[in-house]
Design a protein around this motif. Structure first.
Motif, mmCIF file in Angstrom:
data_model
loop_
_atom_site.group_PDB
_atom_site.id
_atom_site.type_symbol
_atom_site.label_atom_id
_atom_site.label_comp_id
_atom_site.label_asym_id
_atom_site.label_seq_id
_atom_site.Cartn_x
_atom_site.Cartn_y
_atom_site.Cartn_z
ATOM 1 N N SER A 49 38.625 68.457 43.099
ATOM 2 C CA SER A 49 37.714 67.772 42.191
ATOM 3 C C SER A 49 36.285 68.186 42.494
ATOM 4 N N VAL A 72 36.517 62.462 39.811
ATOM 5 C CA VAL A 72 37.804 63.007 40.226
ATOM 6 C C VAL A 72 38.533 63.663 39.059
ATOM 7 N N GLN A 94 37.302 65.797 50.231
ATOM 8 C CA GLN A 94 38.285 65.366 49.239
ATOM 9 C C GLN A 94 39.670 65.907 49.559
ATOM 10 N N GLU A 120 32.396 63.203 41.106
ATOM 11 C CA GLU A 120 32.789 61.891 41.600
ATOM 12 C C GLU A 120 33.836 61.208 40.714
ATOM 13 N N ARG A 144 43.069 69.386 52.562
ATOM 14 C CA ARG A 144 41.801 68.653 52.561
ATOM 15 C C ARG A 144 40.591 69.580 52.663
ATOM 16 N N ARG A 200 32.005 68.703 49.093
ATOM 17 C CA ARG A 200 32.317 67.268 49.071
ATOM 18 C C ARG A 200 33.696 67.043 49.672
#
Length: 404
Positions: A193, A198, A229, A196, A238, A227
């Motif tokens: 993503s 997503v 995520q 924010e 991750r 970022r």
């Protein structure tokens, strides 16, 4: 064992003419304390250690200081090259660092086994294997052929990346002896993503790799996206993100590192560890009437040691010749440094016509691109994908110029 997953330190970055040295020093000090407090066994830096291929001397000194301190703590370190890093520069000190239990993988290695690294706890017992893959440069993987279309080049590159991952994973499988296998990567992954809200991207990009094309790892430590995520909702794939905001559009992100706990049967847990905000960054959209009060409020989040850095976007249709002196007067006694001032038009005009009403120096390359993009009829996913690709192309141009 416990692995600390970090990436995208970008040591040596200059931000609108300002050095990030103080923030990076504060981050390294915080990181070393965290390693002790959380009893970390292995530190991973998943690419972009430096911001350019020719970083300033303080950045190199801080890098070596951090690694030397980690060696004293008997923490194993693995440093991976990113698209901003110079392979040659990272390789310069790799031989000396190897004597300190620090492995540097600056780029694609001639011997594939150099990408398969045993991971040990602080007592010296092997607990896992690492498939240590850095940023894979297209020129190291594929040779362009005459007459190829862009789609064919894309398919060729993605196939080469997939083959590289699977071949290294196969080598690790042959060594594994029932130990978990961790993978790394520094690349854009489809399913990551970029906002924010997503939203996931499912559109072909030259540098984007499908999440389902990775081999099965017990954990996959990724870098390049700033970022923190999960990828496509996965617990084991991750991004940890960058430790400090590297642009104003990252200013509202909570920066993190990830603590990864493994046992012999695989992943146990991933814990997000929030990084303190050392310096407050903010992009403030306001009017001249509201600005004084907002600056007073922001000053409460700053100090003389850590003045806030601001981008101020003032709503105004008219060109104000004294805009900068006005703002300088308002911030003269405050712990605030204004790094960029822009005018935001209140009218409904769009696209390139609006640029003509502003001075070129008020606009960034990204703003010119976004305004041109606004003239195209695209859906939201296509628009986001093109913005991401434009950012990656700009980054690649910077790295290539640094390596010339």
């Amino acid at each position: 064992m416990r692995i600390l997953h970090t990436s995208d330190w970008h040591l040596g970055q200059h931000f609108f003419g300002q050095t990030r040295q103080a923030e990076h020093v504060a981050f390294v000090d915080w990181l070393l304390n965290l390693v002790v407090e959380k009893e970390v066994d292995v530190l991973l830096i998943a690419g972009d250690v430096f911001d350019t291929g020719t970083p300033p001397s303080y950045a190199r000194e801080l890098y070596h200081h951090c690694l030397a301190e980690l060696s004293k703590l008997k923490v194993q370190c693995v440093v991976l090259g990113g698209n901003h890093d110079s392979v040659a520069m990272l390789n310069e000190s790799s031989g000396i660092l190897a004597r300190l239990n620090i492995t540097v993988v600056p780029g694609l290695m001639t011997d594939p086994m150099e990408h398969v690294i045993p991971l040990h706890n602080r007592q010296g017992t092997q607990q896992a294997w690492l498939c240590a893959l850095p940023y894979l440069r297209p020129r190291d993987l594929v040779v362009s052929q005459a007459g190829q279309t862009q789609q064919q080049k894309q398919a060729q590159l993605l196939d080469a990346i997939q083959q590289q991952y699977h071949s290294i994973k196969l080598l690790a499988d042959q060594q594994a002896k029932r130990l978990p296998i961790v993978g790394t990567g520094h690349l854009t992954t489809l399913g990551a993503s970029v906002s924010e809200s997503v939203r996931d991207l499912y559109i072909g990009l030259l540098d984007a790799f499908p999440a389902d094309a990775f081999p099965d790892f017990d954990y996959l430590a990724l870098g390049h996206i700033h970022r923190a995520q999960r990828v496509a909702g996965s617990e084991v794939m991750r991004y940890c993100g960058s430790p400090i905001p590297l642009s104003f559009d990252e200013a509202q992100q909570q920066k993190k590192v990830l603590l990864v706990d493994l046992l012999a049967n695989g992943l146990v847990d991933v814990t997000e560890q929030e990084i303190p905000e050392f310096r407050h960054l903010m992009s403030l959209k306001t009017s001249l009437a509201e600005l004084p009060k907002q600056l007073e409020n922001l000053a409460q989040k700053a100090s003389k040691q850590w003045p806030a850095w601001l981008e101020i976007r003032v709503d105004s249709d008219a060109y104000l010749s004294d805009l900068q002196p006005r703002i300088e007067a308002l911030t003269a006694e405050l712990p605030i440094e204004v790094l960029r001032i822009r005018r935001e038009h209140q009218g409904s005009q769009e696209g390139l016509a609006q640029i003509q009403e502003q001075q070129l120096q008020e606009l960034s390359v990204e703003e010119v691109f976004s305004r041109r993009l606004a003239l195209e009829e695209l859906d939201e996913a296509q628009r986001e994908a093109l913005v991401l690709l434009h950012k990656q192309l700009l980054e690649s141009l910077v790295v290539e110029s640094d390596e010339l």
